[in-house]
Scaffold this motif. Structure first.
Motif, short mmCIF file in Angstrom:
data_model
loop_
_atom_site.label_atom_id
_atom_site.label_comp_id
_atom_site.label_asym_id
_atom_site.label_seq_id
_atom_site.Cartn_x
_atom_site.Cartn_y
_atom_site.Cartn_z
N GLY A 159 -2.04 0.23 -11.06
CA GLY A 159 -1.34 -0.31 -9.91
C GLY A 159 -1.73 0.31 -8.59
N ILE A 160 -2.22 1.53 -8.61
CA ILE A 160 -2.50 2.22 -7.35
C ILE A 160 -3.55 1.49 -6.52
CG2 ILE A 160 -4.32 3.78 -8.15
CD1 ILE A 160 -2.77 6.04 -6.67
N ASP A 161 -4.43 0.75 -7.18
CA ASP A 161 -5.45 -0.02 -6.46
C ASP A 161 -4.83 -1.17 -5.68
OD1 ASP A 161 -7.52 1.58 -7.44
OD2 ASP A 161 -7.78 0.34 -9.23
N ASN A 162 -3.63 -1.58 -6.05
CA ASN A 162 -2.96 -2.70 -5.40
C ASN A 162 -1.91 -2.23 -4.38
OD1 ASN A 162 -4.36 -4.49 -7.12
ND2 ASN A 162 -2.76 -4.31 -8.68
N LEU A 163 -1.85 -0.93 -4.16
CA LEU A 163 -0.80 -0.37 -3.30
C LEU A 163 -1.09 -0.64 -1.82
CD1 LEU A 163 1.75 1.38 -2.96
CD2 LEU A 163 0.24 3.39 -2.93
N SER A 164 -0.22 -1.41 -1.19
CA SER A 164 -0.32 -1.67 0.25
C SER A 164 0.57 -0.69 1.00
CB SER A 164 0.12 -3.10 0.56
OG SER A 164 1.50 -3.27 0.29
N ASN A 165 0.35 -0.58 2.29
CA ASN A 165 1.20 0.29 3.10
C ASN A 165 2.65 -0.20 3.10
OD1 ASN A 165 -0.88 2.05 3.77
ND2 ASN A 165 -1.46 0.88 5.59
N ARG A 166 2.83 -1.51 3.05
CA ARG A 166 4.18 -2.06 3.01
C ARG A 166 4.89 -1.64 1.73
NH1 ARG A 166 6.78 -6.19 0.63
NH2 ARG A 166 8.58 -7.11 1.73
N GLU A 167 4.20 -1.76 0.59
CA GLU A 167 4.80 -1.36 -0.68
C GLU A 167 5.08 0.13 -0.69
OE1 GLU A 167 5.89 -2.94 -3.42
OE2 GLU A 167 5.61 -4.82 -2.36
N LEU A 168 4.17 0.90 -0.15
CA LEU A 168 4.38 2.34 -0.08
C LEU A 168 5.63 2.67 0.72
CD1 LEU A 168 3.40 5.22 -0.66
CD2 LEU A 168 1.98 5.07 1.41
N GLY A 169 5.83 1.96 1.81
CA GLY A 169 7.01 2.18 2.62
C GLY A 169 8.29 1.88 1.86
N LEU A 170 8.29 0.82 1.06
CA LEU A 170 9.47 0.48 0.27
C LEU A 170 9.74 1.52 -0.81
CD1 LEU A 170 8.84 -3.36 -0.07
CD2 LEU A 170 10.59 -2.25 1.33
N ILE A 171 8.69 2.03 -1.42
CA ILE A 171 8.84 3.08 -2.42
C ILE A 171 9.43 4.33 -1.77
CG2 ILE A 171 7.58 4.64 -3.97
CD1 ILE A 171 5.55 2.29 -4.35
N GLU A 172 8.96 4.64 -0.59
CA GLU A 172 9.47 5.80 0.14
C GLU A 172 10.95 5.63 0.49
OE1 GLU A 172 5.44 7.42 2.38
OE2 GLU A 172 6.63 5.82 3.31
N GLU A 173 11.35 4.41 0.81
CA GLU A 173 12.76 4.14 1.12
C GLU A 173 13.64 4.41 -0.10
OE1 GLU A 173 13.43 0.28 2.69
OE2 GLU A 173 12.04 0.53 4.37
N HIS A 174 13.19 3.96 -1.27
CA HIS A 174 13.97 4.18 -2.49
C HIS A 174 14.07 5.67 -2.79
CE1 HIS A 174 14.36 0.00 -3.22
NE2 HIS A 174 13.11 -0.21 -3.57
N GLN A 175 12.98 6.41 -2.57
CA GLN A 175 13.03 7.85 -2.80
C GLN A 175 13.99 8.54 -1.83
OE1 GLN A 175 12.67 10.15 -4.68
NE2 GLN A 175 12.47 12.02 -3.47
N ALA A 176 13.98 8.12 -0.57
CA ALA A 176 14.91 8.68 0.41
C ALA A 176 16.36 8.39 0.00
CB ALA A 176 14.62 8.11 1.79
#
Length: 220
Positions: free
Chosen positions: A99-116
């Protein structure tokens, strides 16, 4: 009796979650037959959501459904939990690798929100909210691989894990360890470091398995 009302989907979800919790907490002991009419009376719903809930819980491994014999409760012991986590470790490491090859900055931001959100809930001592945020974070990472079949297998156990954690809890060190693990995984994702992301994902799930097994052992 536990009255469960609402739409068909909400009713099914609530029956499933209540039945799962009743199995985990020992209301229905291992080997007990689960009769549809009796469950329908207990939860004050029709037989349809009961049948759907039993199918779902069979997928989670909590019950067995046999022709002509109906449903019965399986034993939820340490071996069961160990096997469940071994499956999760194998699948999650594969998913993050692909999945890491499909990781967009938008998706990364959403993942970061869930972690926060996880950190905020955990710090406040709201473990129910923390478990939900944790589930959302991992689900978003896992779905990057675009493998719905693997995702379906791993998603079957999230409700079960949440129920087990509600009963057995976490060690004092585990909550902070989860935060540190998540931060490391996020850093690997930001750097698109596949090898590091796989290693940290494997370590994270392995520590979760060990902690839950220890909590179960301490309470038996």
């Amino acid at each position: 009796m536990n009255a469960i009302n609402g739409s068909n989907e909400a009713t099914y979800s609530r029956v499933r979650d209540q039945l799962r919790q009743d199995i985990i907490t020992g209301v229905f002991e291992p080997g007990v037959r689960l009769r549809i009419q009796e469950l329908s009376n207990r939860y004050e719903v029709s037989q349809m959501p009961i049948r759907e809930a039993l199918q779902q819980l069979q997928g989670e491994g909590l019950i067995t459904l046999l022709p002509q014999k109906g449903a019965s409760v399986r034993k939820i012991d340490q071996k069961f939990v160990e096997n469940m986590y071994d499956i999760r470790i194998a699948i999650e490491t594969m998913l993050v690798s692909r999945g890491i090859d499909n990781l967009s900055n938008r998706e990364l931001g959403l993942i970061e929100e869930h972690q926060a959100q996880y950190e905020a809930y955990a710090t406040a001592g709201n473990m129910e909210g923390a478990l939900t945020a944790n589930t959302l974070m991992h689900h978003r990472i896992n779905q990057l691989a675009e493998n719905p079949e693997a995702l379906d297998i791993i998603n079957r156990h999230w409700g079960l894990i949440a129920s087990l954690r509600s009963k057995f809890g976490f060690s004092q060190q585990r909550v902070q360890s989860i935060i540190e693990d998540h931060r490391g995984i996020l850093e690997a994702l930001r750097n698109r470091d596949k090898e590091q992301a796989v290693r940290l994902t494997r370590d994270h799930a392995t520590k979760a398995k060990i902690d839950l097994l220890e909590q179960m052992s301490n309470q038996t």
